[in-house]
Design an enzyme around this catalytic site. Sequence first.
Site, short mmCIF file in Angstrom:
data_model
loop_
_atom_site.label_atom_id
_atom_site.label_comp_id
_atom_site.label_asym_id
_atom_site.label_seq_id
_atom_site.Cartn_x
_atom_site.Cartn_y
_atom_site.Cartn_z
N HIS A 219 -2.39 7.60 2.49
CA HIS A 219 -2.80 6.46 1.66
C HIS A 219 -4.31 6.23 1.61
O HIS A 219 -4.77 5.37 0.87
CB HIS A 219 -2.13 5.17 2.15
CG HIS A 219 -2.72 4.64 3.42
ND1 HIS A 219 -2.44 5.17 4.64
CD2 HIS A 219 -3.61 3.63 3.64
CE1 HIS A 219 -3.11 4.51 5.58
NE2 HIS A 219 -3.83 3.57 5.00
C1 UD1 Z 1 -5.47 -1.19 3.45
C2 UD1 Z 1 -6.62 -1.04 4.44
C3 UD1 Z 1 -6.39 0.20 5.29
C4 UD1 Z 1 -5.03 0.17 5.93
C5 UD1 Z 1 -3.97 -0.03 4.88
C6 UD1 Z 1 -2.60 -0.12 5.51
C7 UD1 Z 1 -8.85 -1.83 3.71
C8 UD1 Z 1 -10.19 -1.39 3.23
N1 UD1 Z 1 -7.90 -0.87 3.75
O1 UD1 Z 1 -5.50 -0.07 2.58
O2 UD1 Z 1 -7.38 0.26 6.29
O3 UD1 Z 1 -4.82 1.40 6.60
O4 UD1 Z 1 -4.25 -1.24 4.15
O5 UD1 Z 1 -1.60 0.03 4.55
O6 UD1 Z 1 -8.67 -2.98 4.02
N2 UD1 Z 1 -0.99 -2.26 -3.36
C9 UD1 Z 1 0.25 -2.58 -3.79
N3 UD1 Z 1 0.97 -3.54 -3.09
C10 UD1 Z 1 0.47 -4.14 -2.00
C11 UD1 Z 1 -0.82 -3.81 -1.55
C12 UD1 Z 1 -1.53 -2.86 -2.25
O7 UD1 Z 1 0.74 -2.07 -4.78
O8 UD1 Z 1 1.16 -4.98 -1.38
C13 UD1 Z 1 -1.75 -1.25 -4.10
C14 UD1 Z 1 -2.66 -1.90 -5.12
O9 UD1 Z 1 -2.80 -1.05 -6.21
C15 UD1 Z 1 -3.99 -1.96 -4.40
C16 UD1 Z 1 -3.94 -0.67 -3.61
O10 UD1 Z 1 -2.57 -0.53 -3.23
O11 UD1 Z 1 -5.08 -2.04 -5.25
C17 UD1 Z 1 -4.81 -0.66 -2.41
O12 UD1 Z 1 -4.50 -1.80 -1.58
P1 UD1 Z 1 -5.60 -2.36 -0.56
O13 UD1 Z 1 -5.05 -3.48 0.19
O14 UD1 Z 1 -6.90 -2.56 -1.26
O15 UD1 Z 1 -5.86 -1.12 0.40
P2 UD1 Z 1 -4.80 -0.16 1.15
O16 UD1 Z 1 -4.91 1.18 0.54
O17 UD1 Z 1 -3.46 -0.80 1.24
#
Ligand code: UD1
Length: 391
Positions: A219
């Site tokens: 991820h």
């Molecule tokens: C975040 C953390 C990472 C951690 C990971 C655990 C940061 C910089 N990154 O990464 O360190 O290892 O969480 O999973 O804080 N999305 C969904 N549903 C959700 C959440 C996210 O669809 O409930 C999708 C969205 O498109 C979003 C993307 O995932 O834009 C990224 O989510 P984000 O929370 O920004 O970062 P993670 O990749 O989840």
Amino acid sequence: MTGLSTSETVSAEARSPGADIAVVLGTRPEIIKLAPIVRQLRGRTRVIHSGQHYDDELSGQHFREQGIGAPDVVLSGVGGGSRSAQIAATMLQLADEFAARRPAVVLVQGDTNTVSAGAQAAHYAGIPVLHVEAGLRSRDRGMPEEINRLITGALADVHCAPTRTSAENLLREGIDPRRVVITGNPVVEATEWGLAAGGSTAYGGPSIPLAPYALATIHRPENTDTEEALTRVLCGLRDIPIPVLFLAHPRTRLAIERFQLWHLLEGITIAESPGYTDFLRLAAGSDLLISDSGGIQEECTVLKVPLAVVRRSTERPEAIDAGFARLITPDLDLGAEIRRMLSSPDLRATLASTPSPFGDGAASVRIARLAEDIADGGLEHALAGRWQGGV
Ligand code: UD1
């Protein structure tokens, strides 16, 4: 949002009025690793969810499963935004929260955007910050998490370092040794708890491949944000000589769709991320883990399953030094490296008797007592007491 219905979000008044220890969290790993501490502090915590993770898959199911109740407060407009938007929205709402109901101490865990925002909002309000899983460093400033770790490290009042290596990183940066306590990482007891709880019989994912199989999770932006990087990883998974179960984070599924790479997953079983106990059951039953996750680098040392770390760098060298994990950087042939790991027959037996370098399973007790000491007597009192000279 957060996969929690309104009725699951209890009001602050419903919790004990003595809930003076604020726990700020926002993503799946924070829920999992802070749950043992929240259980220790039952009745004293006020759990504030930033909403960075908002799907049931990454948030709601983990609260239900951990049995820690729903968060007391859920912030809005954070999930899915840019780094700046997530951090700014979280900070502004936390500032209001802390002004309305001032905690005696704020706990944050790890290195996400929520952690950076939680540490900043608490520090600017003059509230002591206790950082769980402090002192990890990848030295890769291209990782958002490394920047979050540096910011949180600069602001925290007490650093709960999981290992001597992470404590030494902090001392090298000039952090006052009185503020650094080696506690271990609560992931050890979180994993032990999850294994004992067992996977749900109602696991709704695709059927698990017959053993032997490899379990993959990917991820990180470095593996998902460009077509080239994601193609390399998916081709590497396709090259593995045993069946692969790929638990794909929403970010990864969106990237596969954006770059139209579904064809590279032919022959690979793909599923959404399950609950924690199901994940641990699937991981424990696998022959090899393949991941860019931070938490899995720790969990593999309790599960005693070897891990291929698909990353440029790692902030958790302890798992590699102890023989549990191998770092496979982009310049290496991922498929070939994984085949080499699979052909090492003695590895599982060696790992079975190797202790986890991340703690003894009592980190959450130490951290909870430390938080209580700060809440009861203030920061200086707590640091002058039994925690002094923790390194
Ligand atoms: C975040 C953390 C990472 C951690 C990971 C655990 C940061 C910089 N990154 O990464 O360190 O290892 O969480 O999973 O804080 N999305 C969904 N549903 C959700 C959440 C996210 O669809 O409930 C999708 C969205 O498109 C979003 C993307 O995932 O834009 C990224 O989510 P984000 O929370 O920004 O970062 P993670 O990749 O989840």
